[in-house]
Structure formats: structure tokens, C-alpha cells
Design a protein around this motif. Structure first.
Motif, PDB file in Angstrom:
ATOM      1  N   ASP A  79       0.771  -1.260   0.128  1.00 41.45           N
ATOM      2  CA  ASP A  79      -0.141  -0.023   0.078  1.00 41.45           C
ATOM      3  C   ASP A  79       0.993   1.267  -0.090  1.00 41.45           C
ATOM      4  O   ASP A  79       0.657   2.233  -0.707  1.00 41.45           O
ATOM      5  CB  ASP A  79      -0.869  -0.018   1.250  1.00 41.45           C
ATOM      6  CG  ASP A  79      -2.278   0.821   1.057  1.00 41.45           C
ATOM      7  OD1 ASP A  79      -2.754   0.844  -0.235  1.00 41.45           O
ATOM      8  OD2 ASP A  79      -2.761   1.435   1.808  1.00 41.45           O
ATOM      9  N   ASP A  82       2.284   1.631  -3.546  1.00 41.15           N
ATOM     10  CA  ASP A  82       1.477   2.216  -4.402  1.00 41.15           C
ATOM     11  C   ASP A  82       1.127   3.801  -4.214  1.00 41.15           C
ATOM     12  O   ASP A  82       0.992   4.484  -4.998  1.00 41.15           O
ATOM     13  CB  ASP A  82       0.023   1.208  -4.338  1.00 41.15           C
ATOM     14  CG  ASP A  82      -1.000   1.737  -5.246  1.00 41.15           C
ATOM     15  OD1 ASP A  82      -0.367   1.764  -6.554  1.00 41.15           O
ATOM     16  OD2 ASP A  82      -2.066   1.916  -4.808  1.00 41.15           O
ATOM     17  N   ARG A 103      -1.767  -3.612 -11.912  1.00 42.09           N
ATOM     18  CA  ARG A 103      -2.827  -2.704 -11.159  1.00 42.09           C
ATOM     19  C   ARG A 103      -3.850  -3.649 -10.573  1.00 42.09           C
ATOM     20  O   ARG A 103      -4.434  -3.651  -9.670  1.00 42.09           O
ATOM     21  CB  ARG A 103      -3.404  -1.789 -12.081  1.00 42.09           C
ATOM     22  CG  ARG A 103      -2.356  -0.457 -12.172  1.00 42.09           C
ATOM     23  CD  ARG A 103      -2.948   0.650 -12.810  1.00 42.09           C
ATOM     24  NE  ARG A 103      -2.961   0.109 -14.370  1.00 42.09           N
ATOM     25  CZ  ARG A 103      -1.910   0.667 -15.279  1.00 42.09           C
ATOM     26  NH1 ARG A 103      -0.776   1.076 -14.727  1.00 42.09           N
ATOM     27  NH2 ARG A 103      -2.130   0.375 -16.469  1.00 42.09           N
ATOM     28  N   LYS A 104      -4.348  -4.548 -11.408  1.00 39.11           N
ATOM     29  CA  LYS A 104      -5.440  -5.582 -10.928  1.00 39.11           C
ATOM     30  C   LYS A 104      -5.093  -6.314  -9.644  1.00 39.11           C
ATOM     31  O   LYS A 104      -5.743  -6.520  -8.612  1.00 39.11           O
ATOM     32  CB  LYS A 104      -6.081  -6.543 -12.086  1.00 39.11           C
ATOM     33  CG  LYS A 104      -6.908  -5.808 -13.085  1.00 39.11           C
ATOM     34  CD  LYS A 104      -7.104  -6.532 -14.311  1.00 39.11           C
ATOM     35  CE  LYS A 104      -7.773  -5.989 -15.384  1.00 39.11           C
ATOM     36  NZ  LYS A 104      -7.973  -6.572 -16.492  1.00 39.11           N
ATOM     37  N   GLN A 107      -5.188  -4.094  -6.749  1.00 36.61           N
ATOM     38  CA  GLN A 107      -6.544  -3.868  -6.332  1.00 36.61           C
ATOM     39  C   GLN A 107      -6.907  -5.027  -5.407  1.00 36.61           C
ATOM     40  O   GLN A 107      -7.782  -4.777  -4.449  1.00 36.61           O
ATOM     41  CB  GLN A 107      -7.687  -3.460  -7.524  1.00 36.61           C
ATOM     42  CG  GLN A 107      -7.397  -2.197  -8.043  1.00 36.61           C
ATOM     43  CD  GLN A 107      -8.087  -2.266  -9.324  1.00 36.61           C
ATOM     44  OE1 GLN A 107      -8.440  -3.143  -9.864  1.00 36.61           O
ATOM     45  NE2 GLN A 107      -8.021  -0.938 -10.023  1.00 36.61           N
ATOM     46  N   GLN A 110      -5.393  -4.922  -2.120  1.00 35.52           N
ATOM     47  CA  GLN A 110      -5.772  -4.050  -1.299  1.00 35.52           C
ATOM     48  C   GLN A 110      -7.434  -4.615  -0.541  1.00 35.52           C
ATOM     49  O   GLN A 110      -7.500  -4.237   0.421  1.00 35.52           O
ATOM     50  CB  GLN A 110      -6.097  -2.525  -1.982  1.00 35.52           C
ATOM     51  CG  GLN A 110      -4.727  -1.755  -1.984  1.00 35.52           C
ATOM     52  CD  GLN A 110      -4.891  -0.928  -3.166  1.00 35.52           C
ATOM     53  OE1 GLN A 110      -5.783  -0.844  -4.034  1.00 35.52           O
ATOM     54  NE2 GLN A 110      -3.937   0.168  -3.256  1.00 35.52           N
ATOM     55  N   SER A 111      -7.902  -5.116  -1.519  1.00 32.52           N
ATOM     56  CA  SER A 111      -9.396  -5.555  -1.121  1.00 32.52           C
ATOM     57  C   SER A 111      -9.155  -6.727  -0.068  1.00 32.52           C
ATOM     58  O   SER A 111      -9.623  -6.652   1.165  1.00 32.52           O
ATOM     59  CB  SER A 111     -10.061  -6.333  -2.269  1.00 32.52           C
ATOM     60  OG  SER A 111     -10.423  -5.433  -3.162  1.00 32.52           O
TER      61      SER A 111
END
Length: 195
Positions: A79, A82, A103-104, A107, A110-111
């Protein structure tokens, strides 16, 4: 710029030479070499790397366990990378956060991190509620018994200093000050209720 990060725990017999060789072979222009005590936050080289990290830089490690000691630690570090506008690459696992698939991946990470944090908050709240139901309010037990607290208040009223009482009862002076402030607040509320 490709920035390498190598870490060896003091408990490990190996040194960082293999990691540094692999990071040099990967094209890293700068390498931060950490000898960690194993503590999660005792990592000055990681902190310095974050201070110098710029957008579009790529942090490269030989393996995920070289930069993170737990899944939560990894989520936090990814994080931060990023948030700097930089990317992350792990040679062993083939992880690369640059490009569309990267990027996916970020994500998704992060989720999962948000899910883990929410789960931890829920478990903590449930544990606190269960402790309260058992009559334990949680937190550390008081340093002074109710009898000791009354004795200290009596001694303060008799003119003894907070520093003297702290030494006598083997507590920090702030503990005595908090006790006195709490007694003053309680006394002022009682006076208001009487009038």
C-alpha cells in the motif's frame, strides 16, 4: 529506477550476498540492505527506502518474505509503495504490479487487506464484548488497589508531594497525578449535584 531491498534476519545464518547478487542481476541501480532484528518496525533501511521512493520507481525483492514478515505487513508495505506511485516486483513469486495486470493485482491485494483489517476489528470487538460480559473491562489491571488509592489521596490532602508518593508506592508520578485529577473531578461533580 529499479530499487532493490534485501533483508536477512539476525537469527539466520546466511548473509545478504545471494540476494544482492540477484538484485544486481535484475538491474537494480540502488539496493537497501537490511539486517533486521526480526522486529516488524525495527527496519531503518526500509524507512529510508520509502523516504527516497519516487513515482515510477520499482521496488524489487528476491522473495516476498524478504520484505514482509506477515500477510498484514505485506499489505501495508504494498500500500505504501502504491501510494508513492511506485511499483513492486518479487523475483521468486513472479509478482509485478506494473502494467494492467499489476494494477489488478494491487486492487486485489488492497481488497484482501481491507477484508483482513475488517475481520481483525470484528474479532477484537467480539473479544472485548465477551470480556465485558465476564466482568473484565479489558485493559491492564489498575496499578493501585482501591485501598492504596484512598491512602494516596489522604496523604496528598495532608501535604505529601506527588513525587514522594510515586516513589513510596513505586508508580510513575503521572499515575499519582491522574488519581488526584480523577478525585478532583469526582468531588466537583458531587458538589454540583448537592446544589
Amino acid at each position: 529506477m529499479l530499487i532493490g531491498y534485501a533483508r536477512v534476519l539476525k537469527s539466520e545464518v546466511q548473509d545478504a550476498v545471494e540476494q544482492i547478487d540477484a538484485l544486481n542481476a535484475a538491474g537494480c541501480e540502488k539496493i537497501f540492505n537490511e539486517t533486521s532484528t526480526g522486529g516488524r518496525w525495527d527496519r531503518p533501511q526500509l524507512k529510508q527506502m520509502f523516504d527516497e521512493l519516487r513515482p515510477e520507481d520499482v521496488v524489487v525483492v528476491t522473495a516476498l518474505d524478504r520484505i514482509a514478515s506477515s500477510l498484514g505487513d505485506l499489505f501495508g508495505i504494498l500500500d505504501k509503495i502504491d501510494n508513492c506511485g511506485a511499483y513492486f516486483q518479487s523475483l521468486k513469486e513472479g509478482t509485478d504490479t506494473s502494467g494492467d495486470s499489476g494494477r489488478k493485482l494491487m486492487q486485489m491485494v488492497q481488497s484482501i487487506g481491507n477484508f483482513e483489517r475488517a475481520k481483525l476489528r470484528t474479532r477484537t470487538a467480539e473479544g472485548q464484548e465477551a470480556a465485558r460480559a465476564r466482568g473484565n473491562g479489558g485493559g491492564q489491571p489498575p496499578k493501585l488497589s482501591p485501598a492504596q488509592q484512598r491512602e494516596i489521596l489522604d496523604m496528598l490532602n495532608a501535604g505529601r508531594s506527588a513525587a514522594d508518593l510515586a516513589r513510596l508506592f513505586r508508580v510513575h508520578r503521572a499515575t499519582i497525578s491522574r488519581l488526584a485529577a480523577k478525585a478532583r473531578r469526582r468531588d466537583s461533580v458531587e458538589r454540583i449535584n448537592v446544589h
